[in-house]
Design a protein around this motif. Structure first.
Motif, short mmCIF file in Angstrom:
data_model
loop_
_atom_site.label_atom_id
_atom_site.label_comp_id
_atom_site.label_asym_id
_atom_site.label_seq_id
_atom_site.Cartn_x
_atom_site.Cartn_y
_atom_site.Cartn_z
N ALA A 95 39.46 26.38 19.64
CA ALA A 95 40.72 27.12 19.60
C ALA A 95 41.33 27.20 21.00
O ALA A 95 40.65 27.05 22.01
N THR A 96 42.63 27.47 21.03
CA THR A 96 43.31 27.56 22.31
C THR A 96 42.83 28.80 23.06
O THR A 96 42.48 29.80 22.44
N PRO A 97 42.80 28.74 24.38
CA PRO A 97 42.35 29.89 25.15
C PRO A 97 43.32 31.06 25.01
O PRO A 97 44.52 30.87 24.79
N SER A 98 42.80 32.27 25.18
CA SER A 98 43.64 33.45 25.07
C SER A 98 44.52 33.60 26.31
O SER A 98 44.31 32.94 27.34
N THR A 99 45.49 34.48 26.21
CA THR A 99 46.38 34.75 27.34
C THR A 99 45.60 35.30 28.52
O THR A 99 45.87 34.94 29.67
N ALA A 100 44.63 36.15 28.23
CA ALA A 100 43.81 36.71 29.31
C ALA A 100 43.05 35.62 30.04
O ALA A 100 42.95 35.63 31.27
N ASP A 101 42.51 34.66 29.27
CA ASP A 101 41.79 33.54 29.90
C ASP A 101 42.73 32.70 30.76
O ASP A 101 42.36 32.27 31.86
N GLU A 102 43.92 32.46 30.27
CA GLU A 102 44.89 31.67 31.03
C GLU A 102 45.28 32.39 32.32
O GLU A 102 45.39 31.76 33.39
N LEU A 103 45.51 33.71 32.22
CA LEU A 103 45.87 34.48 33.42
C LEU A 103 44.74 34.46 34.44
O LEU A 103 44.99 34.27 35.64
N ALA A 104 43.53 34.68 33.97
CA ALA A 104 42.39 34.68 34.89
C ALA A 104 42.22 33.31 35.54
O ALA A 104 41.92 33.22 36.74
N ASP A 105 42.45 32.25 34.78
CA ASP A 105 42.35 30.90 35.32
C ASP A 105 43.42 30.65 36.39
O ASP A 105 43.14 30.09 37.45
N LEU A 106 44.65 31.10 36.12
CA LEU A 106 45.72 30.95 37.11
C LEU A 106 45.39 31.70 38.39
O LEU A 106 45.63 31.20 39.49
N ARG A 107 44.86 32.92 38.25
CA ARG A 107 44.50 33.69 39.43
C ARG A 107 43.35 33.04 40.19
O ARG A 107 43.38 32.94 41.42
N ASP A 108 42.34 32.56 39.47
CA ASP A 108 41.19 31.93 40.12
C ASP A 108 41.57 30.65 40.86
O ASP A 108 40.98 30.33 41.89
N ARG A 109 42.55 29.92 40.34
CA ARG A 109 42.99 28.69 41.01
C ARG A 109 44.04 28.97 42.09
O ARG A 109 44.58 28.06 42.67
N SER A 110 44.33 30.25 42.32
CA SER A 110 45.33 30.70 43.30
C SER A 110 46.72 30.18 43.00
O SER A 110 47.54 29.99 43.89
N ILE A 112 48.75 31.93 40.99
CA ILE A 112 49.53 33.17 41.07
C ILE A 112 48.82 34.13 42.00
O ILE A 112 47.60 34.07 42.16
N SER A 113 49.59 35.01 42.60
CA SER A 113 49.00 35.99 43.52
C SER A 113 48.39 37.14 42.73
O SER A 113 48.59 37.26 41.52
N ASP A 114 47.65 38.01 43.43
CA ASP A 114 47.05 39.17 42.78
C ASP A 114 48.12 40.09 42.22
O ASP A 114 47.94 40.68 41.15
N GLU A 115 49.21 40.22 42.94
CA GLU A 115 50.32 41.07 42.47
C GLU A 115 50.92 40.52 41.18
O GLU A 115 51.18 41.26 40.24
N GLU A 116 51.13 39.20 41.14
CA GLU A 116 51.68 38.59 39.93
C GLU A 116 50.68 38.71 38.77
O GLU A 116 51.07 38.95 37.63
N PHE A 117 49.40 38.59 39.08
CA PHE A 117 48.37 38.75 38.06
C PHE A 117 48.40 40.17 37.48
O PHE A 117 48.36 40.35 36.26
N ARG A 118 48.47 41.19 38.35
CA ARG A 118 48.52 42.57 37.89
C ARG A 118 49.77 42.83 37.05
O ARG A 118 49.71 43.50 36.02
N HIS A 119 50.89 42.26 37.46
CA HIS A 119 52.14 42.43 36.71
C HIS A 119 52.02 41.79 35.33
O HIS A 119 52.40 42.40 34.32
N ALA A 120 51.49 40.56 35.27
CA ALA A 120 51.34 39.87 33.99
C ALA A 120 50.33 40.59 33.10
O ALA A 120 50.51 40.70 31.89
N LYS A 121 49.27 41.11 33.71
CA LYS A 121 48.25 41.84 32.96
C LYS A 121 48.87 43.09 32.35
O LYS A 121 48.61 43.42 31.18
#
Length: 146
Positions: A95-110, A112-121
């Protein structure tokens, strides 16, 4: 040199009897496994088990003759069910990854910034972006509630 003179049959015959013994042990285990899986009373299972222990070769033959067809049907049904369950698990795992997984992946790969991650979360969780629940926790300083 005469004492080491071996014939082909001196090797083949023991291997043959070992394979017969191995096949019988395998059948015995399969029969006992099937015996305890099928719908049979406790006394029926006890009598079949006793028969297999007291007369193992005869018990195996009688069991195969009397219950061989139903044993084969149960094995096939189990194999079909396992194949179907494996296919369901395999499909669910792809199955496709969840939105949370995608956000965490974007943050881990730098990406998106931590601020953008918190906003998206906050957006995903339906909270206000500036909410205290989403602020990073600092072990050194505990904010006072106001």
């Amino acid at each position: 040199m005469k004492e080491f003179d071996m014939h082909l049959w001196d090797v083949v015959v023991p291997i043959f009897w070992f394979m017969i013994l191995f096949a019988w042990a395998w059948l015995l285990i399969a029969i006992l496994g099937d015996l305890f899986r099928r719908e049979l009373s406790g006394w029926g299972k006890a009598l079949w088990t006793l028969f297999l222990i007291v007369a193992p070769w005869l018990g195996t033959l009688v069991s195969l003759i009397a219950r061989g067809r139903s044993m084969n049907e149960r094995v096939r049904a189990d194999a079909r069910r396992n194949k179907r369950d494996f296919h369901v698990r395999e499909t669910a795992g792809a199955a496709t990854p969840s939105t949370a997984d995608e956000l965490a992946d974007l943050r881990d790969r730098s990406t998106i910034s931590d601020e953008e991650f918190r906003h998206a979360k906050a957006k995903v969780l339906g909270m206000e972006p500036g909410s205290a629940a989403l602020a990073p926790v600092d072990d050194r300083a505990v904010p006072s509630p106001t």
